[in-house]
Design an enzyme around this catalytic site. Structure first.
Site, mmCIF file in Angstrom:
data_model
loop_
_atom_site.group_PDB
_atom_site.id
_atom_site.type_symbol
_atom_site.label_atom_id
_atom_site.label_comp_id
_atom_site.label_asym_id
_atom_site.label_seq_id
_atom_site.Cartn_x
_atom_site.Cartn_y
_atom_site.Cartn_z
ATOM 1 N N ASN A 100 70.392 43.907 49.671
ATOM 2 C CA ASN A 100 70.279 45.274 50.469
ATOM 3 C C ASN A 100 68.941 45.420 50.236
ATOM 4 O O ASN A 100 68.675 47.007 50.542
ATOM 5 C CB ASN A 100 71.164 46.380 49.400
ATOM 6 C CG ASN A 100 70.990 45.939 48.005
ATOM 7 O OD1 ASN A 100 71.482 44.426 47.891
ATOM 8 N ND2 ASN A 100 70.511 46.118 47.057
ATOM 9 N N GLN A 137 75.731 45.798 53.290
ATOM 10 C CA GLN A 137 74.754 45.573 53.991
ATOM 11 C C GLN A 137 75.155 45.469 55.411
ATOM 12 O O GLN A 137 74.822 45.769 56.384
ATOM 13 C CB GLN A 137 73.768 45.305 53.161
ATOM 14 C CG GLN A 137 72.832 45.602 52.523
ATOM 15 C CD GLN A 137 72.885 47.525 52.572
ATOM 16 O OE1 GLN A 137 72.315 47.778 53.177
ATOM 17 N NE2 GLN A 137 72.922 48.203 51.373
ATOM 18 N N CYS A 155 69.253 52.016 41.801
ATOM 19 C CA CYS A 155 68.990 53.131 41.004
ATOM 20 C C CYS A 155 69.898 53.781 40.171
ATOM 21 O O CYS A 155 71.003 53.731 41.228
ATOM 22 C CB CYS A 155 68.422 54.225 42.185
ATOM 23 S SG CYS A 155 68.053 55.600 41.640
ATOM 24 N N GLY A 179 82.114 50.523 47.918
ATOM 25 C CA GLY A 179 82.027 48.428 48.464
ATOM 26 C C GLY A 179 81.905 48.109 46.992
ATOM 27 O O GLY A 179 82.368 47.094 46.211
ATOM 28 N N THR A 180 82.080 48.672 45.701
ATOM 29 C CA THR A 180 81.364 48.366 44.053
ATOM 30 C C THR A 180 82.243 48.261 43.675
ATOM 31 O O THR A 180 82.522 46.973 42.947
ATOM 32 C CB THR A 180 80.818 49.268 43.628
ATOM 33 O OG1 THR A 180 79.353 50.287 43.964
ATOM 34 C CG2 THR A 180 81.269 49.162 41.905
ATOM 35 N N HIS A 196 80.243 54.207 54.427
ATOM 36 C CA HIS A 196 79.266 54.365 54.047
ATOM 37 C C HIS A 196 78.158 53.891 54.542
ATOM 38 O O HIS A 196 77.059 54.577 54.678
ATOM 39 C CB HIS A 196 78.892 56.310 53.141
ATOM 40 C CG HIS A 196 78.363 54.982 51.944
ATOM 41 N ND1 HIS A 196 76.980 55.694 50.987
ATOM 42 C CD2 HIS A 196 78.657 54.361 50.855
ATOM 43 C CE1 HIS A 196 77.238 54.926 49.808
ATOM 44 N NE2 HIS A 196 78.016 53.867 49.799
ATOM 45 N N THR A 211 97.381 55.804 44.970
ATOM 46 C CA THR A 211 96.710 56.464 46.430
ATOM 47 C C THR A 211 95.973 56.069 47.191
ATOM 48 O O THR A 211 95.389 56.427 47.188
ATOM 49 C CB THR A 211 97.436 58.140 45.990
ATOM 50 O OG1 THR A 211 98.303 58.445 44.737
ATOM 51 C CG2 THR A 211 98.003 58.552 47.330
#
Ligand code: PLP
Length: 395
Positions: A165, A193, A337, A72-73, A215, A251
């Site tokens: 989030n 989210q 974090c 996502g980043t 994830h 890839t």
């Protein structure tokens, strides 16, 4: 004495892999490079394109608009930086980046890098106000003229997350998308989210780009999706082999894509019933929170029913999560974090929450394997944990 199983209440950080995703990935395990011009390449490409089609259909996009990324980043970085550069190429004066202060660091730090980073790139952050309930305040934005002067000549992009989030609070992305379209300004939505927890229709929303992360909805870790409209003017900061429309070189992770599609299909299939169930679980825990003197709740509807964010003034968030950990519950403070060190919540700061109160933050987020019995146990534990954390005092 039989020991009780641990309770995982940090689904907003990462959700366990869904069985449907694990099964689909096992079948795609041997997929190699989908760019290969030989049989194994074609086999991998077929799996990749089937996954792309499935994700496109589930999110209201065209297959060509689905770009697989490594997280996502990465999707947020490509969108925010790529749109800023793309707008600048079209309009040399486009420098404003309009965003609320509650964005995830994947967006927030991209903006900081463009505006105040090591190179003078000439971008300027324009803050969208956030109200005390943690929602972008469009009436106030109007009052102070934040969006009034937005134009394709002046504004590089507007960006706003779908759901926060930390709090789970849903943002007015649809209203902002209408404004962005009227002004001819590209808009990015970080829906990391929300995807898999709320219905998403990319075309209907009318935005330029949207980021998702597998994830968070039971897909594999380190697999993201960027939806990018065909006509999006994105100059991607990622250079290489020009895979994925040249937006995400590298890839492509075929078996990650297969797992993402399977997880999303399962999440969307179960969404309505699951959200109702999670609402009940959250209400049960909320009942216990309301009995804790002085406790403050930051999650306000409209919100994702999976999220509950609160503060226990007089306690350290770190103490709360350590005490819960010792009692068998995995939870977090909610704020980003880095290397296991919690930072003060920029989200609560943007909501105007006092620093001392913000330090006592606790985020509980629930998912498919959370049960009502888990909620009962958390509800039973919380008052005692709050009391012990208060007794330990502030660091
Ligand atoms: N955006 C939001 C709103 C998030 O909550 C997260 C992860 O917590 C990210 C982006 C980053 O996603 P990833 O972990 O896939 O890099």
């Amino acid at each position: 004495m039989t020991s009780q199983p641990r309770i995982y209440a940090d689904h907003a950080a990462s959700s366990p892999l869904r069985p449907e995703a694990a099964e689909a990935m096992r079948e795609a395990e041997s997929a190699l490079n989908p760019a290969g011009q030989y049989r194994t390449g074609r086999d991998a490409r077929r799996l990749l394109e089937e996954s792309r089609e499935q994700i496109a259909e589930l999110l209201g996009a065209d297959p060509v608009e689905v770009i697989f990324t490594a997280s996502g980043t990465e999707a947020d970085n490509i969108a925010v930086q790529g749109l800023a550069f793309g707008s600048r190429k079209l309009h040399p004066t486009a420098s404003d980046i309009i965003a609320p202060g509650i964005e995830h660091p994947a967006v927030g730090e991209s903006i900081d890098w463009l505006c105040t980073g090591p190179l003078p790139l000439g971008y300027r952050r324009v803050e969208l106000p956030v109200d005390e309930n943690g929602r972008v305040d469009l009436a106030k934005a109007d009052q102070i003229g934040v969006l009034k002067n937005a134009s394709s000549e002046q504004t590089a992009l507007i960006t706003c997350m779908w759901a926060n989030n930390e709090t789970g609070n849903i943002q007015p992305v649809s209203e902002l998308a209408t404004i962005a379209t009227d002004k001819g300004v590209p808009m990015h939505v970080d829906a990391v989210q929300a995807v898999g927890r709320a219905p998403i229709d990319f075309h209907r929303l009318g935005i330029t780009t949207l980021a998702a992360s597998a994830h968070k909805f039971g897909g594999p870790r380190s697999t993201g999706v960027l939806l990018a409209r065909r006509d999006a003017k994105i100059l991607s900061p990622l250079k290489g082999g020009n895979q994925e429309r040249g937006l995400r070189s590298g890839t492509v992770n075929v078996h990650g894509a297969v797992g993402t599609a399977a997880a999303l299909a399962a999440a969307q299939r179960d969404m309505a019933a699951e959200n109702e169930r999670l609402q009940g679980i959250r209400d049960r825990v909320l009942g216990a929170v309301s009995g804790i003197e002085g406790a403050r709740v930051w999650t306000h509807d409209p919100s994702l029913p999976s999220h509950l964010h609160l503060s226990i003034p007089g306690a350290e968030g770190d103490s709360l999560i350590m005490l819960l950990d010792a009692a068998g519950v995995d939870a977090s403070t909610g704020s980003a974090c880095a290397a296991g060190v919690n930072r003060a919540s920029h989200v609560l700061a943007a909501m105007g929450v006092d620093v001392e109160v913000a330090r006592g933050a606790l985020r509980l987020t629930f998912g498919s394997e959370t049960t009502m019995a888990d909620a009962e146990r958390i509800a039973e534990l919380l008052p005692r944990v709050a009391e012990q954390a208060r007794a330990a005092g502030m660091a």
